[in-house]
Design a protein around this motif. Structure first.
Motif, PDB file in Angstrom:
ATOM      1  N   LYS A 264      17.210  10.784  37.302  1.00 20.91           N
ATOM      2  CA  LYS A 264      16.068  11.657  37.623  1.00 20.91           C
ATOM      3  C   LYS A 264      15.616  11.425  39.066  1.00 20.91           C
ATOM      4  CE  LYS A 264      14.234  12.930  33.182  1.00 20.91           C
ATOM      5  NZ  LYS A 264      13.196  12.901  32.198  1.00 20.91           N
ATOM      6  N   ILE A 265      15.690  10.184  39.521  1.00 20.64           N
ATOM      7  CA  ILE A 265      15.338   9.881  40.922  1.00 20.64           C
ATOM      8  C   ILE A 265      16.367  10.543  41.846  1.00 20.64           C
ATOM      9  CG2 ILE A 265      15.248   7.976  42.600  1.00 20.64           C
ATOM     10  CD1 ILE A 265      14.126   6.318  40.171  1.00 20.64           C
ATOM     11  N   GLU A 266      17.621  10.493  41.422  1.00 18.93           N
ATOM     12  CA  GLU A 266      18.688  11.117  42.216  1.00 18.93           C
ATOM     13  C   GLU A 266      18.483  12.630  42.312  1.00 18.93           C
ATOM     14  OE1 GLU A 266      22.966   9.389  42.380  1.00 18.93           O
ATOM     15  OE2 GLU A 266      22.924  10.909  40.818  1.00 18.93           O
ATOM     16  N   TYR A 267      18.121  13.263  41.184  1.00 19.48           N
ATOM     17  CA  TYR A 267      17.862  14.716  41.214  1.00 19.48           C
ATOM     18  C   TYR A 267      16.750  15.014  42.215  1.00 19.48           C
ATOM     19  CZ  TYR A 267      20.174  14.901  36.571  1.00 19.48           C
ATOM     20  OH  TYR A 267      21.046  14.797  35.526  1.00 19.48           O
ATOM     21  N   LEU A 268      15.695  14.156  42.187  1.00 20.13           N
ATOM     22  CA  LEU A 268      14.541  14.383  43.063  1.00 20.13           C
ATOM     23  C   LEU A 268      14.913  14.261  44.539  1.00 20.13           C
ATOM     24  CD1 LEU A 268      11.461  12.550  41.511  1.00 20.13           C
ATOM     25  CD2 LEU A 268      11.608  14.934  42.224  1.00 20.13           C
ATOM     26  N   ILE A 269      15.700  13.247  44.863  1.00 13.13           N
ATOM     27  CA  ILE A 269      15.998  12.990  46.280  1.00 13.13           C
ATOM     28  C   ILE A 269      17.167  13.844  46.786  1.00 13.13           C
ATOM     29  CG2 ILE A 269      16.729  11.213  47.933  1.00 13.13           C
ATOM     30  CD1 ILE A 269      15.251   9.179  46.164  1.00 13.13           C
TER      31      ILE A 269
ATOM     32  N   LYS B 206      17.156   6.525  48.359  1.00 18.75           N
ATOM     33  CA  LYS B 206      17.620   6.446  46.970  1.00 18.75           C
ATOM     34  C   LYS B 206      18.038   5.015  46.627  1.00 18.75           C
ATOM     35  CE  LYS B 206      21.818   7.627  45.374  1.00 18.75           C
ATOM     36  NZ  LYS B 206      22.990   8.396  44.963  1.00 18.75           N
ATOM     37  N   HIS B 207      18.836   4.407  47.483  1.00 15.17           N
ATOM     38  CA  HIS B 207      19.336   3.063  47.153  1.00 15.17           C
ATOM     39  C   HIS B 207      18.229   2.015  47.222  1.00 15.17           C
ATOM     40  CE1 HIS B 207      23.501   3.990  46.405  1.00 15.17           C
ATOM     41  NE2 HIS B 207      23.432   4.878  47.389  1.00 15.17           N
ATOM     42  N   LEU B 208      17.260   2.243  48.086  1.00 15.09           N
ATOM     43  CA  LEU B 208      16.126   1.318  48.147  1.00 15.09           C
ATOM     44  C   LEU B 208      15.342   1.370  46.825  1.00 15.09           C
ATOM     45  CD1 LEU B 208      14.727  -0.583  50.183  1.00 15.09           C
ATOM     46  CD2 LEU B 208      13.181   1.299  50.721  1.00 15.09           C
ATOM     47  N   ILE B 209      15.083   2.600  46.365  1.00 16.55           N
ATOM     48  CA  ILE B 209      14.351   2.744  45.082  1.00 16.55           C
ATOM     49  C   ILE B 209      15.180   2.170  43.936  1.00 16.55           C
ATOM     50  CG2 ILE B 209      13.366   4.401  43.450  1.00 16.55           C
ATOM     51  CD1 ILE B 209      12.669   6.182  45.835  1.00 16.55           C
ATOM     52  N   PHE B 210      16.487   2.440  43.937  1.00 14.11           N
ATOM     53  CA  PHE B 210      17.370   1.889  42.889  1.00 14.11           C
ATOM     54  C   PHE B 210      17.284   0.358  42.864  1.00 14.11           C
ATOM     55  CE2 PHE B 210      20.833   5.377  42.150  1.00 14.11           C
ATOM     56  CZ  PHE B 210      19.838   6.258  41.783  1.00 14.11           C
TER      57      PHE B 210
ATOM     58  N   LYS C 190      24.358  20.301  45.258  1.00 13.92           N
ATOM     59  CA  LYS C 190      23.777  19.712  46.474  1.00 13.92           C
ATOM     60  C   LYS C 190      24.252  18.274  46.652  1.00 13.92           C
ATOM     61  CE  LYS C 190      19.572  22.341  47.154  1.00 13.92           C
ATOM     62  NZ  LYS C 190      18.155  22.394  46.924  1.00 13.92           N
ATOM     63  N   ARG C 191      24.320  17.556  45.526  1.00 13.82           N
ATOM     64  CA  ARG C 191      24.745  16.145  45.611  1.00 13.82           C
ATOM     65  C   ARG C 191      26.204  16.060  46.045  1.00 13.82           C
ATOM     66  NH1 ARG C 191      22.544  15.719  40.511  1.00 13.82           N
ATOM     67  NH2 ARG C 191      24.510  15.008  39.598  1.00 13.82           N
TER      68      ARG C 191
ATOM     69  N   TYR D  88      29.576  14.498  38.955  1.00 15.43           N
ATOM     70  CA  TYR D  88      28.362  15.146  39.479  1.00 15.43           C
ATOM     71  C   TYR D  88      27.780  15.982  38.342  1.00 15.43           C
ATOM     72  CZ  TYR D  88      29.889  13.782  44.120  1.00 15.43           C
ATOM     73  OH  TYR D  88      30.268  13.048  45.219  1.00 15.43           O
ATOM     74  N   ALA D  89      27.043  15.318  37.445  1.00 13.10           N
ATOM     75  CA  ALA D  89      26.538  16.039  36.269  1.00 13.10           C
ATOM     76  C   ALA D  89      25.375  16.954  36.652  1.00 13.10           C
ATOM     77  CB  ALA D  89      26.094  15.036  35.217  1.00 13.10           C
ATOM     78  N   LYS D  90      25.443  18.158  36.113  1.00 13.32           N
ATOM     79  CA  LYS D  90      24.348  19.101  36.328  1.00 13.32           C
ATOM     80  C   LYS D  90      23.099  18.616  35.581  1.00 13.32           C
ATOM     81  CE  LYS D  90      23.361  23.984  35.602  1.00 13.32           C
ATOM     82  NZ  LYS D  90      23.892  25.264  35.143  1.00 13.32           N
ATOM     83  N   LYS D  91      21.935  18.869  36.159  1.00 18.80           N
ATOM     84  CA  LYS D  91      20.695  18.422  35.509  1.00 18.80           C
ATOM     85  C   LYS D  91      20.500  19.170  34.187  1.00 18.80           C
ATOM     86  CE  LYS D  91      15.791  17.938  36.177  1.00 18.80           C
ATOM     87  NZ  LYS D  91      14.615  18.391  36.868  1.00 18.80           N
ATOM     88  N   PRO D  92      20.373  18.447  33.063  1.00 19.18           N
ATOM     89  CA  PRO D  92      20.204  19.150  31.782  1.00 19.18           C
ATOM     90  C   PRO D  92      18.817  19.800  31.690  1.00 19.18           C
ATOM     91  CG  PRO D  92      20.718  16.815  31.464  1.00 19.18           C
ATOM     92  CD  PRO D  92      20.359  16.991  32.893  1.00 19.18           C
TER      93      PRO D  92
END
Ligand code: SF4
Ligand code: SF4
Length: 463
Positions: free
Chosen positions: A134-139, A165-169, A145-146, A34-38
């Motif tokens: 980046k999409i994951e951070y947004l959703i 998320k998986h639909l966009i992926f 939180k993740r 679970y990497a923190k957003k840089p």
């Protein structure tokens, strides 16, 4: 249990960090990162470069040089176009030199700058860190939180977020496959393919779906394990890196003893670890799993600013730079490799610039020897193939230049469109008096507008 290490107290976990692959926990199960957003200047720079490279990736199939694709890797027709120049299977030497130069360039680059490519330009990192994550951070939000969402019960919110998320992926994976496809069949070939009914291209459609599914699986689930366990380039770091290589490094001389108890600048906040997309602790030294993404540099710099210490506790540096204070890019090893690379590149350029405008192949038709004709002449049947490597339409003429003979070409005049090939058959008639035995060595000339542009030697068989 705790141990003394470099004058500080570190946990057993830190000392045993190499006991197992970084992505596995003690029971051997996958350890999800679970990497923190840089955040920071290096991340901004990487984001800008990623946009440029993504635009290049998507734009290249649409770019043209004199009507030809800028780059086309047409494996099916064994035709490669690189920056407008076309390469055929006959250009094996040029392709081999290009490949060798490329491999040596990677070696020189890696010896000097480590995995700079991985962090800044590798498609795997760009797609994972700059698109999918980046999409994951947004959703789903940032790392805490993740983590909470994954560990929590299945609520409507979780269901909706995960589905979206998986639909966009999946959609991005399909788009990626189509972009890569264009590199191999060209944008026009791709447009033609998608306009045709699926039933007519079931095989291509199935391949596209399978490749998309693989991309989706990599970016949704497998993720950083491509870099840490699969990528052969990553595995080569052990032999390519040395104490002069400039990589993302932790300045242990400045940072230790850590924890703020003594004089070391590292306050042991573990923020560099929290932000790492491969889940490693850079303070354990250069590691195979480090893709040099610079996220820990940004994170530690922000900590240093808060603690009032100079930035650069984690920075681009070689081992010698940290231990001896020396910062230099050039050393004996990369200088020697560079000389070899320059020689190879020069040979490549020479071969490229002096390659003939056309490439002719004339072979006697297999299974046939010779024919004795009613007028007494002997004839042989040949197959001819000519590749036009110029950007012009060439009117060509085939003549026998070593003997007096007559050529009867099937299909009439020879004219080859630019960057196209011509194939035909012809019969060569010779008087028996011209033959020097069972096998006579002969030479053809290929002329364009009366000018000889290529010679071709072969044999003529007789009684
Ligand atoms: S972010 Fe910097 S200060 Fe914090 S643990 Fe990592 S190296 Fe030490
Ligand atoms: S250690 Fe730092 S540079 Fe290396 S992968 Fe982790 S965050 Fe990126």
């Amino acid at each position: 249990m705790q141990n003394r290490h470099r004058g500080s107290i570190v946990s057993k976990e830190e000392l045993s960090f190499r006991d197992r692959p970084i992505n596995l926990n003690e029971s051997g199960a996958r350890k999800w990162v679970y990497a923190k957003k840089p955040k920071g200047k290096w991340y901004r720079r990487r984001s800008v470069l990623s946009l440029v490279l993504l635009a290049f990736l998507v734009g290249v199939p649409f770019l043209r040089v004199k009507g030809h694709p800028l780059i086309l890797l047409d494996i099916a027709h064994r035709k490669f176009i690189i920056f407008g120049a076309i390469f055929w299977p006959q250009d094996t030497l040029i392709m081999a030199l290009l490949m060798l130069s490329f491999i040596l360039f990677i070696i020189v680059f890696t010896v000097t700058f480590g995995r700079l490519w991985c962090g800044w330009a590798c498609p795997q990192t760009i797609f994972l860190e700059m698109v999918f994550r980046k999409i994951e951070y947004l959703i789903e939000g940032d790392y805490r939180k993740r983590h909470a969402l994954d560990k929590g019960p299945l609520t409507t919110e979780k269901f909706l977020k995960k589905t979206l998320k998986h639909l966009i992926f999946a959609l991005i994976a399909i788009a990626m496959t189509n972009v890569f496809l264009m590199w191999f069949i060209g944008s026009e070939g791709w447009l033609k393919l998608i306009k045709e009914p699926v039933a007519e291209n079931l095989r291509s459609f199935s391949i596209m779906l399978v490749v998309s599914a693989v991309f989706y699986w990599i970016y949704a689930f497998f993720r950083e394990q491509i870099c840490t366990m699969v990528c052969p380039y990553g595995r080569m770091q052990g032999v390519l890196l040395d104490s002069n290589t400039i990589v993302v490094s932790y300045d242990h001389k400045r940072g230790e003893p850590r924890g703020g108890r003594n004089d070391g600048d590292c306050i042991d906040c573990r923020q560099c670890l929290a932000v790492c997309p491969t889940g490693i602790d850079i303070r354990n030294g250069t590691q195979l799993e480090c893709i040099n993404c610079t996220a820990c540099i940004d994170q530690c710099n922000s900590v240093m600013r808060k603690t009032g210490k100079p930035e650069g506790l984690i920075r681009y540096a070689s081992e010698k730079n940290i231990t001896e204070g020396l910062f230099r890019i050039w050393n004996t090893r990369n200088r020697a490799y560079s000389v070899v690379l320059l020689l190879l590149l020069s040979f490549f350029l020479f071969t490229l610039l002096t390659r003939p405008e056309i490439e002719t192949t004339i072979l006697r038709t297999p299974g046939l020897l010779f024919q004795e004709n009613p007028d007494g002449r002997i004839s042989n049947l040949y197959n001819i193939k000519i590749v036009n490597k110029t950007h012009e339409r060439l009117p060509l003429e085939l003549r026998l230049i070593s003997h007096e003979g007559e050529i009867t070409l099937a299909g009439g005049a020879m004219e080859i469109e630019d960057q196209k090939s011509y194939e035909s058959t012809f019969i060569l008639y010779l008087d028996p008096g011209q033959l020097s035995g069972d096998v006579t060595h002969i030479e053809f000339g290929v002329f364009s507008n009366g000018e000889l542009i290529e010679n071709y030697k072969t044999t003529f068989v007789g009684p």
